[in-house]
Design a protein around this motif. Structure first.
Motif, PDB file in Angstrom:
ATOM      1  N   VAL A 217      70.160 -37.982  61.623  1.00 17.07           N
ATOM      2  CA  VAL A 217      70.020 -37.616  60.212  1.00 17.07           C
ATOM      3  C   VAL A 217      70.549 -36.205  59.960  1.00 17.07           C
ATOM      4  CG1 VAL A 217      68.067 -39.155  59.842  1.00 17.07           C
ATOM      5  CG2 VAL A 217      67.646 -36.795  60.566  1.00 17.07           C
ATOM      6  N   LYS A 218      71.374 -35.701  60.870  1.00 12.57           N
ATOM      7  CA  LYS A 218      71.811 -34.306  60.799  1.00 12.57           C
ATOM      8  C   LYS A 218      72.486 -33.946  59.474  1.00 12.57           C
ATOM      9  CE  LYS A 218      75.951 -35.625  63.392  1.00 12.57           C
ATOM     10  NZ  LYS A 218      76.591 -35.605  64.709  1.00 12.57           N
ATOM     11  N   ARG A 219      73.280 -34.855  58.911  1.00 14.90           N
ATOM     12  CA  ARG A 219      74.016 -34.512  57.689  1.00 14.90           C
ATOM     13  C   ARG A 219      73.118 -34.415  56.463  1.00 14.90           C
ATOM     14  NH1 ARG A 219      79.149 -34.242  59.185  1.00 14.90           N
ATOM     15  NH2 ARG A 219      79.876 -35.587  60.864  1.00 14.90           N
TER      16      ARG A 219
ATOM     17  N   GLU B 195      77.752 -22.367  59.927  1.00 17.96           N
ATOM     18  CA  GLU B 195      76.634 -21.742  59.222  1.00 17.96           C
ATOM     19  C   GLU B 195      75.388 -22.636  59.174  1.00 17.96           C
ATOM     20  OE1 GLU B 195      79.679 -22.163  57.956  1.00 17.96           O
ATOM     21  OE2 GLU B 195      80.471 -20.115  58.150  1.00 17.96           O
ATOM     22  N   GLU B 196      75.568 -23.916  59.511  1.00 10.24           N
ATOM     23  CA  GLU B 196      74.447 -24.854  59.478  1.00 10.24           C
ATOM     24  C   GLU B 196      73.806 -25.048  60.851  1.00 10.24           C
ATOM     25  OE1 GLU B 196      76.237 -27.757  55.961  1.00 10.24           O
ATOM     26  OE2 GLU B 196      76.917 -28.030  58.029  1.00 10.24           O
ATOM     27  N   LEU B 197      74.214 -24.242  61.801  1.00 13.36           N
ATOM     28  CA  LEU B 197      73.798 -24.430  63.195  1.00 13.36           C
ATOM     29  C   LEU B 197      73.247 -23.136  63.790  1.00 13.36           C
ATOM     30  CD1 LEU B 197      75.746 -26.409  65.844  1.00 13.36           C
ATOM     31  CD2 LEU B 197      75.176 -24.041  66.331  1.00 13.36           C
ATOM     32  N   LEU B 198      72.162 -23.263  64.544  1.00 12.26           N
ATOM     33  CA  LEU B 198      71.587 -22.115  65.244  1.00 12.26           C
ATOM     34  C   LEU B 198      71.335 -22.505  66.693  1.00 12.26           C
ATOM     35  CD1 LEU B 198      70.441 -19.207  64.998  1.00 12.26           C
ATOM     36  CD2 LEU B 198      68.207 -20.242  64.538  1.00 12.26           C
TER      37      LEU B 198
ATOM     38  N   ALA C 179      70.355 -27.066  59.906  1.00 14.07           N
ATOM     39  CA  ALA C 179      69.628 -26.906  58.651  1.00 14.07           C
ATOM     40  C   ALA C 179      70.597 -26.373  57.602  1.00 14.07           C
ATOM     41  CB  ALA C 179      68.451 -25.943  58.829  1.00 14.07           C
ATOM     42  N   GLN C 180      70.135 -26.297  56.355  1.00 16.35           N
ATOM     43  CA  GLN C 180      70.958 -25.691  55.311  1.00 16.35           C
ATOM     44  C   GLN C 180      71.321 -24.269  55.706  1.00 16.35           C
ATOM     45  OE1 GLN C 180      69.478 -25.615  51.313  1.00 16.35           O
ATOM     46  NE2 GLN C 180      70.176 -27.690  50.867  1.00 16.35           N
ATOM     47  N   ALA C 181      72.497 -23.830  55.306  1.00 14.97           N
ATOM     48  CA  ALA C 181      73.006 -22.526  55.727  1.00 14.97           C
ATOM     49  C   ALA C 181      72.029 -21.387  55.430  1.00 14.97           C
ATOM     50  CB  ALA C 181      74.350 -22.259  55.060  1.00 14.97           C
TER      51      ALA C 181
ATOM     52  N   ASN D 252      68.913 -31.051  51.689  1.00 14.95           N
ATOM     53  CA  ASN D 252      67.458 -30.881  51.736  1.00 14.95           C
ATOM     54  C   ASN D 252      67.084 -29.622  52.525  1.00 14.95           C
ATOM     55  OD1 ASN D 252      64.673 -31.146  52.099  1.00 14.95           O
ATOM     56  ND2 ASN D 252      64.774 -33.373  52.304  1.00 14.95           N
ATOM     57  N   PRO D 253      66.652 -28.565  51.842  1.00 18.54           N
ATOM     58  CA  PRO D 253      66.293 -27.322  52.550  1.00 18.54           C
ATOM     59  C   PRO D 253      65.005 -27.437  53.356  1.00 18.54           C
ATOM     60  CG  PRO D 253      65.768 -27.145  50.220  1.00 18.54           C
ATOM     61  CD  PRO D 253      66.511 -28.435  50.381  1.00 18.54           C
TER      62      PRO D 253
END
Length: 286
Positions: free
Chosen positions: A124-126, A4-7, A156-158, A131-132
């Motif tokens: 810095v991916k995590r 959900e954090e990946l596009l 990014a944030q889900a 941080n939205p």
């Protein structure tokens, strides 16, 4: 990272345009020297764009200088680490500081990590989970040499990913690219060999360039070196023409803000190729 954090996108370039379209910044700051598509995408979305070039000739990132250049009205900032032109890394700790300020100001920080695979521990991916306003761009085309297949992604944030996905064109990623990407990511042997090879050959090439009169290579954390010509009448365009006659190609950097006609970029290749380049540079009658 969670799904959900990946596009996924058709290369990270598509996602740069998507971010500008979806988030609609009014004013944006680009830390140069930088990939030209940041400015192109921002202008297409109607943003006013400013570029903050490196203040020193060594192109070393300064958080203090960046914070002075970052105005409170800037809705979006593009940072690249390692820099796609100089290969220089922005330390993870410095981006953490910047991301905290972005969260406080509620302004977007886009960190392009297209070359971070060569120094994965500095990613810095995590931090996106906390941080939205932090969005990380990644590419599979650099480390795995897949430019023609076009595959990149953002983290990014889900909730942010869900919003951005609404702006993504259908069928952006093709089947062969997905198959190849999964195969690449499973190949741990390639990663180990690449890391060992790059450290050795980048050092060899940089040392060889420093030993030549009239060439100054800059430190790099990626698989290429930025070089400044120090010959009095040196011109990277003329050097490119000379090297083409020897079936060698360099990237002239005169189209990038903050660089100019004396700068060129070379890939780190296998030992015999690196030796060919060094030998050819010795023969250049600048």
């Amino acid at each position: 990272m969670e799904p959900e954090e990946l596009l996924l996108g058709n290369g990270s370039t598509q996602l740069i345009y998507l971010l500008c379209l979806a988030l609609r910044p009014r004013r944006a700051l680009i830390v140069g020297p930088a990939f030209s598509e940041y400015a192109n995408a921002l202008k297409l979305a109607g943003a006013r764009v400013r570029v903050s070039p490196a203040a020193n000739d060594g192109f070393k990132f300064s958080t203090e200088e960046f914070m002075s250049a970052w105005e409170k009205d800037d809705d979006m900032v593009f940072l690249t680490t390692p820099n796609s032109l100089t290969g220089q890394l922005i330390p993870r700790a410095e981006i953490e500081k910047i991301a905290r300020v972005a969260l406080m100001r509620e302004k977007f920080i886009i960190v392009d990590e297209a070359f971070i695979d060569f120094v994965e521990t500095e990613s810095v991916k995590r931090l996106v989970r906390e941080n939205p306003y932090l969005i990380v761009l990644r590419s599979l085309t650099k480390y795995y040499a897949l430019p023609g297949l076009r595959l990149g992604y953002l983290l990014a944030q889900a909730q942010r990913v869900k919003h951005l996905a609404d702006y993504l064109e259908p069928w952006s990623v093709n089947g062969p690219a997905l198959k190849v990407a999964l195969a690449c990511l499973k190949d741990m042997s390639f990663q180990c060999k690449t890391d060992y090879w790059l450290r050795r050959e980048r050092s060899f090439l940089a040392k060889g360039l420093r030993a030549l009169k009239g060439f100054h290579p800059y430190p790099s954390s990626a698989n290429f070196l930025l070089v400044r010509i120090e010959h009095p009448n040196g011109d990277a365009g003329e050097l490119r023409s000379f090297l083409l006659g020897k079936h060698l190609l360099i990237r002239v950097c005169n189209s990038f803000l903050g660089l100019g006609a004396r700068y060129f970029r070379v890939a780190v290749r296998r030992r015999k190729d690196n030796q060919r380049l060094l030998h050819a540079l010795r023969e250049w009658p600048a």
